[in-house]
Design a protein around this motif. Structure first.
Motif, PDB file in Angstrom:
ATOM      1  N   THR A   1       1.382  -3.231  11.961  1.00  0.00           N
ATOM      2  CA  THR A   1       1.956  -2.359  12.986  1.00  0.00           C
ATOM      3  C   THR A   1       2.671  -3.188  14.043  1.00  0.00           C
ATOM      4  OG1 THR A   1      -0.184  -2.338  14.129  1.00  0.00           O
ATOM      5  CG2 THR A   1       0.295  -0.499  12.658  1.00  0.00           C
ATOM      6  N   ARG A   2       3.740  -2.622  14.581  1.00  0.00           N
ATOM      7  CA  ARG A   2       4.581  -3.338  15.531  1.00  0.00           C
ATOM      8  C   ARG A   2       3.994  -3.338  16.944  1.00  0.00           C
ATOM      9  NH1 ARG A   2       9.387  -5.117  15.019  1.00  0.00           N
ATOM     10  NH2 ARG A   2       9.588  -4.035  13.021  1.00  0.00           N
ATOM     11  N   GLY A   3       3.304  -2.269  17.305  1.00  0.00           N
ATOM     12  CA  GLY A   3       2.785  -2.174  18.666  1.00  0.00           C
ATOM     13  C   GLY A   3       3.875  -1.743  19.640  1.00  0.00           C
ATOM     14  N   VAL A   4       3.686  -2.016  20.912  1.00  0.00           N
ATOM     15  CA  VAL A   4       4.680  -1.623  21.918  1.00  0.00           C
ATOM     16  C   VAL A   4       5.960  -2.424  21.740  1.00  0.00           C
ATOM     17  CG1 VAL A   4       2.885  -0.960  23.556  1.00  0.00           C
ATOM     18  CG2 VAL A   4       3.787  -3.287  23.609  1.00  0.00           C
ATOM     19  N   THR A   5       7.033  -1.924  22.301  1.00  0.00           N
ATOM     20  CA  THR A   5       8.341  -2.561  22.151  1.00  0.00           C
ATOM     21  C   THR A   5       8.322  -4.021  22.609  1.00  0.00           C
ATOM     22  OG1 THR A   5       9.418  -0.432  22.531  1.00  0.00           O
ATOM     23  CG2 THR A   5      10.777  -2.408  22.772  1.00  0.00           C
TER      24      THR A   5
ATOM     25  N   LEU B   1       9.360  -9.805  13.362  1.00  0.00           N
ATOM     26  CA  LEU B   1       9.542  -9.784  11.915  1.00  0.00           C
ATOM     27  C   LEU B   1       8.283  -9.222  11.276  1.00  0.00           C
ATOM     28  CD1 LEU B   1      11.310 -13.217  11.268  1.00  0.00           C
ATOM     29  CD2 LEU B   1      12.331 -10.941  11.431  1.00  0.00           C
ATOM     30  N   GLY B   2       8.451  -8.503  10.176  1.00  0.00           N
ATOM     31  CA  GLY B   2       7.331  -7.837   9.532  1.00  0.00           C
ATOM     32  C   GLY B   2       6.285  -8.811   9.031  1.00  0.00           C
ATOM     33  N   GLY B   3       5.074  -8.674   9.531  1.00  0.00           N
ATOM     34  CA  GLY B   3       3.989  -9.574   9.158  1.00  0.00           C
ATOM     35  C   GLY B   3       3.693 -10.624  10.192  1.00  0.00           C
ATOM     36  N   SER B   4       4.503 -10.671  11.251  1.00  0.00           N
ATOM     37  CA  SER B   4       4.293 -11.679  12.295  1.00  0.00           C
ATOM     38  C   SER B   4       2.977 -11.452  13.017  1.00  0.00           C
ATOM     39  CB  SER B   4       5.436 -11.636  13.312  1.00  0.00           C
ATOM     40  OG  SER B   4       5.176 -12.526  14.393  1.00  0.00           O
ATOM     41  N   VAL B   5       2.412 -12.540  13.503  1.00  0.00           N
ATOM     42  CA  VAL B   5       1.276 -12.443  14.423  1.00  0.00           C
ATOM     43  C   VAL B   5       1.820 -12.129  15.811  1.00  0.00           C
ATOM     44  CG1 VAL B   5      -0.152 -14.037  13.093  1.00  0.00           C
ATOM     45  CG2 VAL B   5       1.347 -14.941  14.899  1.00  0.00           C
ATOM     46  N   PRO B   6       0.992 -11.618  16.709  1.00  0.00           N
ATOM     47  CA  PRO B   6       1.455 -11.326  18.070  1.00  0.00           C
ATOM     48  C   PRO B   6       1.524 -12.596  18.906  1.00  0.00           C
ATOM     49  CG  PRO B   6      -0.872 -10.826  17.889  1.00  0.00           C
ATOM     50  CD  PRO B   6      -0.419 -11.212  16.505  1.00  0.00           C
ATOM     51  N   THR B   7       2.155 -12.485  20.048  1.00  0.00           N
ATOM     52  CA  THR B   7       2.079 -13.562  21.037  1.00  0.00           C
ATOM     53  C   THR B   7       0.740 -13.426  21.768  1.00  0.00           C
ATOM     54  OG1 THR B   7       3.111 -12.193  22.737  1.00  0.00           O
ATOM     55  CG2 THR B   7       4.575 -13.575  21.388  1.00  0.00           C
TER      56      THR B   7
ATOM     57  N   PRO C   1       4.200 -16.726  16.320  1.00  0.00           N
ATOM     58  CA  PRO C   1       4.999 -15.494  16.363  1.00  0.00           C
ATOM     59  C   PRO C   1       6.424 -15.725  15.846  1.00  0.00           C
ATOM     60  CG  PRO C   1       3.865 -15.874  18.441  1.00  0.00           C
ATOM     61  CD  PRO C   1       3.721 -17.120  17.648  1.00  0.00           C
ATOM     62  N   ALA C   2       6.950 -14.701  15.170  1.00  0.00           N
ATOM     63  CA  ALA C   2       8.305 -14.779  14.617  1.00  0.00           C
ATOM     64  C   ALA C   2       9.068 -13.509  14.964  1.00  0.00           C
ATOM     65  CB  ALA C   2       8.265 -14.964  13.108  1.00  0.00           C
ATOM     66  N   ALA C   3      10.245 -13.679  15.543  1.00  0.00           N
ATOM     67  CA  ALA C   3      11.044 -12.521  15.965  1.00  0.00           C
ATOM     68  C   ALA C   3      12.494 -12.686  15.536  1.00  0.00           C
ATOM     69  CB  ALA C   3      10.974 -12.357  17.484  1.00  0.00           C
ATOM     70  N   ALA C   4      13.168 -11.554  15.325  1.00  0.00           N
ATOM     71  CA  ALA C   4      14.613 -11.553  15.091  1.00  0.00           C
ATOM     72  C   ALA C   4      15.309 -11.263  16.415  1.00  0.00           C
ATOM     73  CB  ALA C   4      14.984 -10.490  14.069  1.00  0.00           C
ATOM     74  N   ILE C   5      16.452 -11.883  16.611  1.00  0.00           N
ATOM     75  CA  ILE C   5      17.276 -11.647  17.793  1.00  0.00           C
ATOM     76  C   ILE C   5      18.604 -11.062  17.319  1.00  0.00           C
ATOM     77  CG2 ILE C   5      18.204 -14.015  17.763  1.00  0.00           C
ATOM     78  CD1 ILE C   5      18.281 -13.907  20.830  1.00  0.00           C
TER      79      ILE C   5
ATOM     80  N   ILE D   1       8.973 -14.677  24.964  1.00  0.00           N
ATOM     81  CA  ILE D   1       8.750 -13.625  23.968  1.00  0.00           C
ATOM     82  C   ILE D   1       7.409 -12.968  24.245  1.00  0.00           C
ATOM     83  CG2 ILE D   1       8.646 -13.045  21.510  1.00  0.00           C
ATOM     84  CD1 ILE D   1       9.704 -15.825  20.881  1.00  0.00           C
ATOM     85  N   ASN D   2       7.391 -11.636  24.140  1.00  0.00           N
ATOM     86  CA  ASN D   2       6.132 -10.904  24.237  1.00  0.00           C
ATOM     87  C   ASN D   2       6.090  -9.864  23.121  1.00  0.00           C
ATOM     88  OD1 ASN D   2       3.655 -10.056  25.116  1.00  0.00           O
ATOM     89  ND2 ASN D   2       4.413  -8.868  26.842  1.00  0.00           N
ATOM     90  N   MET D   3       5.098  -9.985  22.213  1.00  0.00           N
ATOM     91  CA  MET D   3       4.976  -9.066  21.079  1.00  0.00           C
ATOM     92  C   MET D   3       3.507  -8.683  20.908  1.00  0.00           C
ATOM     93  SD  MET D   3       7.666 -10.630  18.274  1.00  0.00           S
ATOM     94  CE  MET D   3       6.455 -11.740  17.561  1.00  0.00           C
ATOM     95  N   ASN D   4       3.284  -7.446  20.438  1.00  0.00           N
ATOM     96  CA  ASN D   4       1.921  -6.921  20.296  1.00  0.00           C
ATOM     97  C   ASN D   4       1.623  -6.450  18.877  1.00  0.00           C
ATOM     98  OD1 ASN D   4       3.012  -5.868  23.253  1.00  0.00           O
ATOM     99  ND2 ASN D   4       1.000  -6.836  23.326  1.00  0.00           N
ATOM    100  N   CYS D   5       2.293  -7.019  17.889  1.00  0.00           N
ATOM    101  CA  CYS D   5       2.100  -6.592  16.505  1.00  0.00           C
ATOM    102  C   CYS D   5       0.707  -6.976  15.984  1.00  0.00           C
ATOM    103  CB  CYS D   5       3.188  -7.182  15.620  1.00  0.00           C
ATOM    104  SG  CYS D   5       3.627  -8.876  16.020  1.00  0.00           S
ATOM    105  N   ARG D   6       0.331  -6.361  14.855  1.00  0.00           N
ATOM    106  CA  ARG D   6      -1.001  -6.614  14.320  1.00  0.00           C
ATOM    107  C   ARG D   6      -1.050  -6.339  12.826  1.00  0.00           C
ATOM    108  NH1 ARG D   6      -6.691  -3.781  16.446  1.00  0.00           N
ATOM    109  NH2 ARG D   6      -8.043  -4.708  14.844  1.00  0.00           N
TER     110      ARG D   6
END
Length: 462
Positions: free
Chosen positions: A94-98, A118-124, A224-228, A250-255
């Protein structure tokens, strides 16, 4: 001698007449298929519901389950000989919040830029990460940098899709390794995160997600891995040229969660003459979560469903058993395609042909084939049947990810090839939505698929 010459001449004339009659019959059937799709088609209506009433369908999500239930219901309405669900365990992420990111030139001086996980990334970590940035163009370039210079940095992969390649899928393939393996490689040298330029030929502010892998990294070593977005990537690259000491936040909340049960959805028309020879047509029911998955791969799903509906609409009764297979989890695991092939092998099912639509709902141009020379020559002999519909591209090459596990010596694997120039504008991005679908182009694609299935059903494989 004269008698023998006469016999040979008579046989040649007879063969020619049979061929001409067969060609005329095939031309008539294809005309019926295209007319039925363009005048009485269901694909656009189906896609409207799948996209706008269900939406993005990431594996393991509630929407993915809703899509399974919807597809099963719609296929049952067609009164096929069989409709069933094939269970498969799929990953759930899941992506979590934006996500949120900015470039910092100095404390208090920041510029926000669009990113997505990116799909499968760990969160920050909570609150995000902020670190200096190192820009590279490739995984090989990363290896040339001393490890102590990478440690504690964010690696920025900025290799664009090659614009002079007319085949945009070739351009995509030329740079997708940085998205898939970039985090795993950067983590080995002590990087704290990666940013990857979106796989997009257009300059815009939409980041494109997609699958990535950590390889054999332990959980504690994953970063963490993100697309820009492409505009964001160009801005960051320009700012690094002016000031190599800038930092990126970068701030991400994926899981990632435990695997969950999902399903492939299968509908079948039993063959009248060779019921134990199976031909399948399909697309993947799952999609990424940013848009509603209209092009990737809602279009392929409804076009595949439409193939069976069109045969019933025109009263065509196939010789061989034809299945529509709506695969689950193509985007981040291919579990559905692998499960279908595994069960088929265990049951000893003889699959002779498989066609996949997973390149968008744009104007169809033709097909690519993974098959023997004999079967490809047979396809080439059908070219004149497709010319009235401006279908001209018949090439040997790939087919589709979900049907690839079925590969064996005597099977024909095929992929629908629409015009690809706009596809990566929408691929895995927020703008992969129903309003980007052209009804006529979608319906032409469905008819084109049904026509190829008809021909292989009639003549078989070589």
């Amino acid at each position: 001698m004269i008698r023998n010459i006469f016999i040979i001449f008579f046989v040649a004339i007879s063969i020619s007449c049979v061929a001409q009659n067969s060609q005329k019959e095939d031309s008539t059937v294809l005309k019926k298929i295209y007319n039925a799709s363009l005048l009485k088609g269901k694909s656009y209506e189906w896609l409207d519901y799948l996209s706008n009433q269900i939406g993005g369908r990431l594996s393991g999500s509630i929407n993915a389950q809703k899509a399974v239930e919807w597809a099963e219901k719609e296929l049952k309405k067609l009164e096929l000989d069989r409709v069933k669900l094939q269970s498969v365990m799929v990953p759930k992420w899941t992506r979590g919040v934006t996500e949120f990111a900015y470039i910092e030139t100095e404390p208090g001086n920041t510029t926000n830029v669009p990113i997505c996980a990116l799909g499968g990334s760990v969160p920050t970590p909570i609150g995000g990460i902020k670190a200096p940035v190192i820009e590279v163009k490739s995984l090989d370039e990363l290896k040339d940098i001393e490890a102590d210079k990478i440690k504690g940095k964010i690696i920025f992969y900025n290799r664009p899709m090659q614009a002079d390649l007319i085949n945009t899928f070739e351009a995509y393939g030329g740079c997708v390794d940085q998205r898939y393996s970039g985090a795993a490689e950067a983590a080995k040298y002590g990087a704290v995160g990666v940013i990857v330029r979106s796989m997009n030929l257009r300059l815009d502010d939409l980041p494109h997600t997609g699958a990535m892998s950590y390889g054999n990294l332990k959980d504690k070593d994953k970063i963490p891995a993100a697309a820009i977005s492409t505009n964001g990537a160009d801005l960051l690259s320009s700012m690094l040229t002016l000031n190599p000491d800038i930092k990126f936040h970068i701030n991400m909340n994926c899981r990632t969660w435990k695997d969950v049960k999902s399903y492939n959805v299968i509908g079948e028309i039993k063959g009248s003459t060779y019921p134990n020879e199976y031909m399948i047509v399909g697309g993947h029911l799952d999609s990424w979560d940013l848009g509603d998955g209209a092009h990737d791969d809602g279009a392929g799903v409804v076009q595949s469903m439409e193939v069976l509906r069109l045969f019933k609409e025109i009263g065509y009764k196939p010789k061989r058993s034809i299945r529509v297979v709506l695969f689950m989890n193509e985007e981040n695991g291919l579990r559905g395609g692998k499960k279908y092939a595994k069960v088929a092998r265990e049951k000893g099912e003889n699959h002779i042909f498989a066609l996949e639509s997973d390149a968008g709902g744009f104007t169809p141009r033709g097909f690519s084939f993974d098959c023997s020379d004999a079967n490809f020559n047979q396809v080439q002999s059908w070219k004149t049947l497709f010319e009235p519909y401006l279908i001209h591209q018949f090439i040997k090459g790939g087919s589709g990810a979900d049907i690839s596990p079925l590969k064996k010596n005597n099977i024909v694997l095929a992929g629908l090839r629409p015009d690809s120039q706009r596809y990566f504008v929408h691929h895995h991005a927020k703008n992969d939505t129903f309003d980007a679908i052209n009804k006529r182009e979608l319906e032409l694609g469905a008819a084109t698929m049904a026509s190829l299935v008809y021909l292989f059903d009639k003549y078989g494989v070589k």
